[in-house]
Design an enzyme around this catalytic site. Sequence first.
Site, PDB file in Angstrom:
ATOM      1  N   LYS A  22       1.176  -0.987   0.277  1.00  0.00           N
ATOM      2  CA  LYS A  22      -0.050  -0.150   0.409  1.00  0.00           C
ATOM      3  C   LYS A  22       0.615   1.585  -0.222  1.00  0.00           C
ATOM      4  CE  LYS A  22      -1.779   1.834   3.671  1.00  0.00           C
ATOM      5  NZ  LYS A  22      -1.943   3.454   4.535  1.00  0.00           N
ATOM      6  N   ASN A  23       1.926   1.043   1.020  1.00  0.00           N
ATOM      7  CA  ASN A  23       2.809   2.369   0.790  1.00  0.00           C
ATOM      8  C   ASN A  23       3.503   3.055  -0.067  1.00  0.00           C
ATOM      9  OD1 ASN A  23       1.290   2.667   3.173  1.00  0.00           O
ATOM     10  ND2 ASN A  23       3.346   2.450   4.795  1.00  0.00           N
ATOM     11  N   CYS A 116      -6.609  12.299  13.103  1.00  0.00           N
ATOM     12  CA  CYS A 116      -6.463  10.670  12.503  1.00  0.00           C
ATOM     13  C   CYS A 116      -6.273  10.185  14.103  1.00  0.00           C
ATOM     14  CB  CYS A 116      -5.034  10.007  12.306  1.00  0.00           C
ATOM     15  SG  CYS A 116      -4.418   8.731  11.677  1.00  0.00           S
ATOM     16  N   ARG A 121      -1.019  14.583  13.375  1.00  0.00           N
ATOM     17  CA  ARG A 121      -0.364  13.857  12.318  1.00  0.00           C
ATOM     18  C   ARG A 121      -0.522  15.439  11.352  1.00  0.00           C
ATOM     19  NH1 ARG A 121      -1.949   8.746   9.532  1.00  0.00           N
ATOM     20  NH2 ARG A 121       0.139   8.744   8.571  1.00  0.00           N
ATOM     21  N   ASP A 305       4.114   0.485  12.503  1.00  0.00           N
ATOM     22  CA  ASP A 305       2.993   0.280  11.618  1.00  0.00           C
ATOM     23  C   ASP A 305       2.849  -1.574  11.911  1.00  0.00           C
ATOM     24  OD1 ASP A 305       1.932   2.597  10.613  1.00  0.00           O
ATOM     25  OD2 ASP A 305       2.645   1.423   8.223  1.00  0.00           O
ATOM     26  N   ARG A 397      -8.480  -1.094   5.157  1.00  0.00           N
ATOM     27  CA  ARG A 397      -7.601  -0.534   4.377  1.00  0.00           C
ATOM     28  C   ARG A 397      -6.403  -0.714   3.101  1.00  0.00           C
ATOM     29  NH1 ARG A 397      -7.649   5.513   7.115  1.00  0.00           N
ATOM     30  NH2 ARG A 397      -5.623   5.436   5.373  1.00  0.00           N
TER      31      ARG A 397
HETATM   32  C1  UD1 Z   1       4.597   6.867   6.594  1.00  0.00           C
HETATM   33  C2  UD1 Z   1       2.997   5.310   6.304  1.00  0.00           C
HETATM   34  C3  UD1 Z   1       2.647   5.213   7.953  1.00  0.00           C
HETATM   35  C4  UD1 Z   1       3.540   4.817   9.006  1.00  0.00           C
HETATM   36  C5  UD1 Z   1       4.645   6.390   8.721  1.00  0.00           C
HETATM   37  C6  UD1 Z   1       6.042   6.339   9.497  1.00  0.00           C
HETATM   38  C7  UD1 Z   1       1.673   5.951   4.136  1.00  0.00           C
HETATM   39  C8  UD1 Z   1       0.712   6.190   3.874  1.00  0.00           C
HETATM   40  N1  UD1 Z   1       2.081   5.995   5.382  1.00  0.00           N
HETATM   41  O1  UD1 Z   1       3.130   7.876   6.631  1.00  0.00           O
HETATM   42  O2  UD1 Z   1       2.087   4.203   7.122  1.00  0.00           O
HETATM   43  O3  UD1 Z   1       3.395   4.445   9.628  1.00  0.00           O
HETATM   44  O4  UD1 Z   1       5.315   6.327   7.240  1.00  0.00           O
HETATM   45  O5  UD1 Z   1       6.883   5.076   9.084  1.00  0.00           O
HETATM   46  O6  UD1 Z   1       3.187   5.748   3.348  1.00  0.00           O
HETATM   47  N2  UD1 Z   1       5.351  15.024  11.037  1.00  0.00           N
HETATM   48  C9  UD1 Z   1       4.663  15.779  11.200  1.00  0.00           C
HETATM   49  N3  UD1 Z   1       5.164  16.696  10.407  1.00  0.00           N
HETATM   50  C10 UD1 Z   1       4.958  16.348   9.212  1.00  0.00           C
HETATM   51  C11 UD1 Z   1       4.273  15.014   9.058  1.00  0.00           C
HETATM   52  C12 UD1 Z   1       4.484  14.142  10.058  1.00  0.00           C
HETATM   53  O7  UD1 Z   1       5.595  16.396  12.229  1.00  0.00           O
HETATM   54  O8  UD1 Z   1       4.639  17.585   8.173  1.00  0.00           O
HETATM   55  C13 UD1 Z   1       5.169  13.320  12.136  1.00  0.00           C
HETATM   56  C14 UD1 Z   1       3.923  12.614  11.961  1.00  0.00           C
HETATM   57  O9  UD1 Z   1       3.282  13.846  12.915  1.00  0.00           O
HETATM   58  C15 UD1 Z   1       4.908  11.931  12.876  1.00  0.00           C
HETATM   59  C16 UD1 Z   1       6.369  11.928  12.292  1.00  0.00           C
HETATM   60  O10 UD1 Z   1       6.767  12.933  12.128  1.00  0.00           O
HETATM   61  O11 UD1 Z   1       4.912  12.009  13.961  1.00  0.00           O
HETATM   62  C17 UD1 Z   1       6.588  10.223  11.437  1.00  0.00           C
HETATM   63  O12 UD1 Z   1       5.180  10.433   9.857  1.00  0.00           O
HETATM   64  P1  UD1 Z   1       5.683  10.319   8.321  1.00  0.00           P
HETATM   65  O13 UD1 Z   1       6.583   9.826   8.540  1.00  0.00           O
HETATM   66  O14 UD1 Z   1       4.887  11.569   8.073  1.00  0.00           O
HETATM   67  O15 UD1 Z   1       4.247   9.687   8.434  1.00  0.00           O
HETATM   68  P2  UD1 Z   1       3.602   9.163   7.179  1.00  0.00           P
HETATM   69  O16 UD1 Z   1       3.746   9.803   5.862  1.00  0.00           O
HETATM   70  O17 UD1 Z   1       2.077  10.363   7.652  1.00  0.00           O
END
Ligand code: UD1
Length: 434
Positions: A22-23, A116, A121, A305, A397
């Site tokens: 998925k990711n 979420c 997030r 995850d 999902r």
């Molecule tokens: C992706 C994965 C998800 C996985 C996560 C961490 C997808 C679709 N989803 O989610 O399954 O659990 O990586 O491996 O690929 N953060 C900020 N600001 C931002 C973005 C992120 O503060 O703009 C924080 C988030 O709140 C979190 C951390 O950074 O605490 C890591 O999040 P991130 O790596 O961005 O996860 P996703 O890309 O949303």
Amino acid sequence: MDEIRITGGRPLSGTVSVQGSKNAALPMMAASLLHRGVSVLKRCPKIADVFCMEGILKELGACTWWEGHDLYMDCTHADGKEISCVFTGKMRSSVILLGALLGRGGSGCLGYPGGCVIGRRPIDLHLYALRKLGAEIAEGPFSISASCRGLMGAEILFPNISVGATEQGILGAVLANGETCLKNCAREPEIKWLCRYLRGMGADIRGDGGDCIYIRGVEGLKGGEMEVPPDRIVAGTYLCACAATRGKIVLENPPDGELDAFLEVYRKMGGQYKGKSGKLIADASGVGNPIPFLETKVYPGFPTDLQSPLMAVLATISGESCIRESIFEARFKAAAELNRMGAGITVEGHDARIAGGAPLYGSTVYAEELRGGAALVIAALAARGETVVRGYSYICRGYEHICEDLTALGGIIMKDTGTNFYEKNSKSIKPAED
Ligand code: UD1
């Protein structure tokens, strides 16, 4: 009813094939927007999040179709600019389309990604990267609008590591004018897969898999074509189900070297595994050691995850285990539901202490998110009696056929439709290899 019924207590045994990731698929779908023509993702998982992303591409004007598990995306006329909150509220990762919209047509507008259950997030790092590339971004009360007169290459140092923001930066930079250097990037395998896909489209990218990624903008991209890699989280989930039931299973099409941190924990718990002829053979009959302390980390650390699925396994092991969740602030939602089944988990801040060893028993539990839902299924397979897992659609999902796969491994699972997958598919059960 949005529920499944699981009768637990049987060790899993047999062979299943791991679905596409998925990711990995979602950012590749976003990347397909960067070419005005047809791109194809082979072995693409047919899951709700992929259908949601497909719906967005269609809303933008793309024409999409499936041939078996191959997803074709014709983005010749995908010149729409707006993605409504109907989609962004459903699937947070749709935010990565903003970089693709800017790269393709110089502007884009999307509804805020919904809050979420696993944490706040925010998307500040996504917007930071796009602003650095020259986008002007207006954050309104309900939507975010971005525009540019062509993105410009830049040096971008991410203050924190984010998978999605790294993908956003890559998608924005591949068609930008000049060179981009992304620093402090996520190193998750999905970043490498995205870059490999983009390179196949003609992008000039180096360094992915490390913490600095260098991108030289190109004039245009051609159509993409790639097989979606196996889903490492689905593979880990099935190995957790095997561990919780002390089973023996074989995974066909396992991820290659992407599960090392998880497999190290699996071995510490007493599980055994080996790779043979492109398969992963797992024997969890010896699982029985608690894990005194484990912390989720960015790749190559233990993946967040798989934190909830592992918690379900640890609940079946005598002796106290502790998991610290260091990526998301509210990712222990499954603990309370597991406790309804007798798990004995105490959550304090970022730590979950799992007392372990008390027998799990069937109950009615509620999935509130994807991986937490998978954890409930795992616990149910190990529990005495019948468990009703509500909120099954959350699980859909990310898992294409979790009921069918676990049934093929000997689990007893019924969907609310009354289908007994065990009876229906019992002929297809294959014995475990060793
Ligand atoms: C992706 C994965 C998800 C996985 C996560 C961490 C997808 C679709 N989803 O989610 O399954 O659990 O990586 O491996 O690929 N953060 C900020 N600001 C931002 C973005 C992120 O503060 O703009 C924080 C988030 O709140 C979190 C951390 O950074 O605490 C890591 O999040 P991130 O790596 O961005 O996860 P996703 O890309 O949303």
